[in-house]
Motif scaffolding. Structure first.
Motif, PDB file in Angstrom:
ATOM      1  N   PRO A 229       0.821  -1.212   0.000  1.00 33.49           N
ATOM      2  CA  PRO A 229       0.000   0.000   0.000  1.00 33.49           C
ATOM      3  C   PRO A 229       0.857   1.265   0.000  1.00 33.49           C
ATOM      4  CG  PRO A 229       0.049  -0.934   2.198  1.00 33.49           C
ATOM      5  CD  PRO A 229       0.788  -1.898   1.310  1.00 33.49           C
ATOM      6  N   LEU A 230       1.544   1.495  -1.111  1.00 31.97           N
ATOM      7  CA  LEU A 230       2.460   2.627  -1.211  1.00 31.97           C
ATOM      8  C   LEU A 230       1.759   3.911  -1.646  1.00 31.97           C
ATOM      9  CD1 LEU A 230       5.445   0.792  -2.971  1.00 31.97           C
ATOM     10  CD2 LEU A 230       5.100   1.193  -0.512  1.00 31.97           C
ATOM     11  N   THR A 231       0.534   3.802  -2.148  1.00 32.44           N
ATOM     12  CA  THR A 231      -0.250   4.953  -2.581  1.00 32.44           C
ATOM     13  C   THR A 231      -1.639   4.849  -1.960  1.00 32.44           C
ATOM     14  OG1 THR A 231      -1.179   3.840  -4.536  1.00 32.44           O
ATOM     15  CG2 THR A 231       0.973   4.959  -4.801  1.00 32.44           C
ATOM     16  N   PRO A 232      -2.389   5.942  -1.913  1.00 27.05           N
ATOM     17  CA  PRO A 232      -3.764   5.857  -1.392  1.00 27.05           C
ATOM     18  C   PRO A 232      -4.612   4.852  -2.163  1.00 27.05           C
ATOM     19  CG  PRO A 232      -3.061   8.139  -1.512  1.00 27.05           C
ATOM     20  CD  PRO A 232      -1.992   7.343  -2.191  1.00 27.05           C
TER      21      PRO A 232
ATOM     22  N   ASP B 242      -1.252   0.613  10.871  1.00 31.55           N
ATOM     23  CA  ASP B 242      -0.349   1.593  11.493  1.00 31.55           C
ATOM     24  C   ASP B 242       0.443   2.323  10.400  1.00 31.55           C
ATOM     25  OD1 ASP B 242       1.123   3.063  13.248  1.00 31.55           O
ATOM     26  OD2 ASP B 242       2.024   1.346  14.303  1.00 31.55           O
ATOM     27  N   PRO B 243      -0.243   3.117   9.577  1.00 28.92           N
ATOM     28  CA  PRO B 243       0.444   3.756   8.447  1.00 28.92           C
ATOM     29  C   PRO B 243       1.537   4.726   8.861  1.00 28.92           C
ATOM     30  CG  PRO B 243      -1.785   4.631   8.719  1.00 28.92           C
ATOM     31  CD  PRO B 243      -1.680   3.445   9.621  1.00 28.92           C
ATOM     32  N   ASP B 244       1.421   5.328  10.050  1.00 31.29           N
ATOM     33  CA  ASP B 244       2.469   6.247  10.484  1.00 31.29           C
ATOM     34  C   ASP B 244       3.772   5.500  10.773  1.00 31.29           C
ATOM     35  OD1 ASP B 244       0.773   8.402  10.294  1.00 31.29           O
ATOM     36  OD2 ASP B 244       0.152   8.317  12.397  1.00 31.29           O
ATOM     37  N   ARG B 245       3.657   4.297  11.268  1.00 30.03           N
ATOM     38  CA  ARG B 245       4.844   3.508  11.592  1.00 30.03           C
ATOM     39  C   ARG B 245       5.411   2.812  10.346  1.00 30.03           C
ATOM     40  NH1 ARG B 245       6.929   1.692  16.360  1.00 30.03           N
ATOM     41  NH2 ARG B 245       8.141  -0.229  16.345  1.00 30.03           N
ATOM     42  N   PHE B 246       4.543   2.606   9.351  1.00 31.25           N
ATOM     43  CA  PHE B 246       4.968   1.921   8.136  1.00 31.25           C
ATOM     44  C   PHE B 246       4.648   2.759   6.900  1.00 31.25           C
ATOM     45  CE2 PHE B 246       4.449  -1.358  11.304  1.00 31.25           C
ATOM     46  CZ  PHE B 246       5.542  -2.180  11.096  1.00 31.25           C
ATOM     47  N   PRO B 247       5.299   3.934   6.773  1.00 34.82           N
ATOM     48  CA  PRO B 247       5.094   4.755   5.579  1.00 34.82           C
ATOM     49  C   PRO B 247       5.698   4.052   4.361  1.00 34.82           C
ATOM     50  CG  PRO B 247       6.921   5.603   6.854  1.00 34.82           C
ATOM     51  CD  PRO B 247       6.310   4.501   7.677  1.00 34.82           C
ATOM     52  N   PRO B 248       5.401   4.538   3.164  1.00 30.29           N
ATOM     53  CA  PRO B 248       5.904   3.880   1.951  1.00 30.29           C
ATOM     54  C   PRO B 248       7.411   3.656   1.947  1.00 30.29           C
ATOM     55  CG  PRO B 248       4.207   5.450   1.364  1.00 30.29           C
ATOM     56  CD  PRO B 248       4.439   5.620   2.835  1.00 30.29           C
ATOM     57  N   ALA B 249       8.193   4.644   2.419  1.00 34.24           N
ATOM     58  CA  ALA B 249       9.650   4.489   2.395  1.00 34.24           C
ATOM     59  C   ALA B 249      10.094   3.316   3.262  1.00 34.24           C
ATOM     60  CB  ALA B 249      10.326   5.776   2.867  1.00 34.24           C
ATOM     61  N   ARG B 250       9.461   3.140   4.411  1.00 29.32           N
ATOM     62  CA  ARG B 250       9.864   2.031   5.286  1.00 29.32           C
ATOM     63  C   ARG B 250       9.413   0.693   4.711  1.00 29.32           C
ATOM     64  NH1 ARG B 250       8.533   0.528  11.618  1.00 29.32           N
ATOM     65  NH2 ARG B 250      10.378  -0.816  11.844  1.00 29.32           N
ATOM     66  N   GLN B 251       8.233   0.664   4.115  1.00 28.72           N
ATOM     67  CA  GLN B 251       7.772  -0.574   3.478  1.00 28.72           C
ATOM     68  C   GLN B 251       8.771  -1.029   2.412  1.00 28.72           C
ATOM     69  OE1 GLN B 251       3.574  -0.633   2.182  1.00 28.72           O
ATOM     70  NE2 GLN B 251       3.315   1.283   3.295  1.00 28.72           N
ATOM     71  N   THR B 252       9.211  -0.071   1.604  1.00 30.35           N
ATOM     72  CA  THR B 252      10.149  -0.394   0.530  1.00 30.35           C
ATOM     73  C   THR B 252      11.483  -0.874   1.095  1.00 30.35           C
ATOM     74  OG1 THR B 252       9.100   1.269  -0.893  1.00 30.35           O
ATOM     75  CG2 THR B 252      11.298   0.525  -1.513  1.00 30.35           C
ATOM     76  N   THR B 253      11.948  -0.218   2.158  1.00 25.05           N
ATOM     77  CA  THR B 253      13.213  -0.617   2.772  1.00 25.05           C
ATOM     78  C   THR B 253      13.127  -2.022   3.354  1.00 25.05           C
ATOM     79  OG1 THR B 253      13.801   1.671   3.278  1.00 25.05           O
ATOM     80  CG2 THR B 253      14.889  -0.044   4.563  1.00 25.05           C
ATOM     81  N   LEU B 254      12.035  -2.320   4.018  1.00 27.76           N
ATOM     82  CA  LEU B 254      11.864  -3.655   4.583  1.00 27.76           C
ATOM     83  C   LEU B 254      11.908  -4.727   3.495  1.00 27.76           C
ATOM     84  CD1 LEU B 254       9.024  -2.913   7.163  1.00 27.76           C
ATOM     85  CD2 LEU B 254      11.355  -3.622   7.710  1.00 27.76           C
TER      86      LEU B 254
END
Length: 215
Positions: free
Chosen positions: A93-96, A173-185
């Motif tokens: 879910p990197l975009t709305p 928890d979108p604040d804890r897992f923003p798109p940049a962090r999702q991609t890094t993980l």
């Protein structure tokens, strides 16, 4: 008798209304009354299409499948590690819009767990997804990007499960897992696979038994 064009147009109207209800309320809020309200129509009209709630849910799953299949996608690189990364990023879910799509699918799980027929359909969806990922994993191993003893099915299952794990956490928890962090993980996982091969779960268990002297 209504013209075929009128029937097709009405069907498209129904599909659009079903999707709007799903996007706003999920499968838990999907009812004939809600769809009828979106269309400014009567529930009696919709019973022509959906004689039961189960028929409505099955149709809604068709709509969600079609939306998923036809959503805008990035050009997929040739099969391999980069192709696998691209395919997995499309699920996150990197975009709305991607978040809304994932909320719809997650909301469908309750009904699929409760209904054996819908459950089989969901199981088949996962198998189809893994089947699309598998050629990327196989190509990555053949290209030398993954160790030669990598188990293709084990990696395919792992990356699929890992990616959906990120999806769930990001939705709640979108604040804890923003798109940049999702991609890094995701990048970290794929990088680890290039160094530490995944072998089959059965093989891992067998090696452990041998090491402990079990027969």
């Amino acid at each position: 008798m209504p013209a075929r064009g009128d029937h097709d147009a009405r069907r498209r109207d129904v599909s659009e209304a079903v999707w709007r209800v799903l996007a706003e309320r999920g499968f838990g809020g999907l009812t004939l009354r809600a769809v009828a309200a979106e269309m400014n129509a009567s529930t009696g009209l919709l019973t022509h299409y959906f004689p039961s709630k189960k028929a409505l849910i099955a149709y809604a799953l068709d709509v969600a499948d079609e939306r998923t299949a036809t959503r805008p996608r990035q050009p997929t690189p040739k099969p391999g590690l980069e192709g696998l990364r691209t395919a997995l990023l499309e699920v996150l879910p990197l975009t709305p819009e991607a978040a809304a799509m994932n909320r719809v699918w997650v909301s469908s799980w309750d009904g699929s767990l409760a209904d054996p027929e819908l459950g089989v359909r969901e199981k088949d969806r996962y198998e189809a997804w893994r089947s699309r990922l598998r050629p990327h994993v196989e190509a990555a191993r053949n290209d030398g990007d993954l160790p030669p003893d990598t188990d293709i099915d084990e990696v395919t299952t792992t990356v699929a499960a890992f990616t959906h794990g990120i999806v769930i956490q990001a939705l709640f928890d979108p604040d804890r897992f923003p798109p940049a962090r999702q991609t890094t993980l995701l990048n970290n996982l794929l990088q680890s696979l290039t160094t530490f091969p995944l072998v089959s779960s059965w093989e891992t268990g067998r090696r452990a038994d041998q090491g402990s002297g079990a027969t």
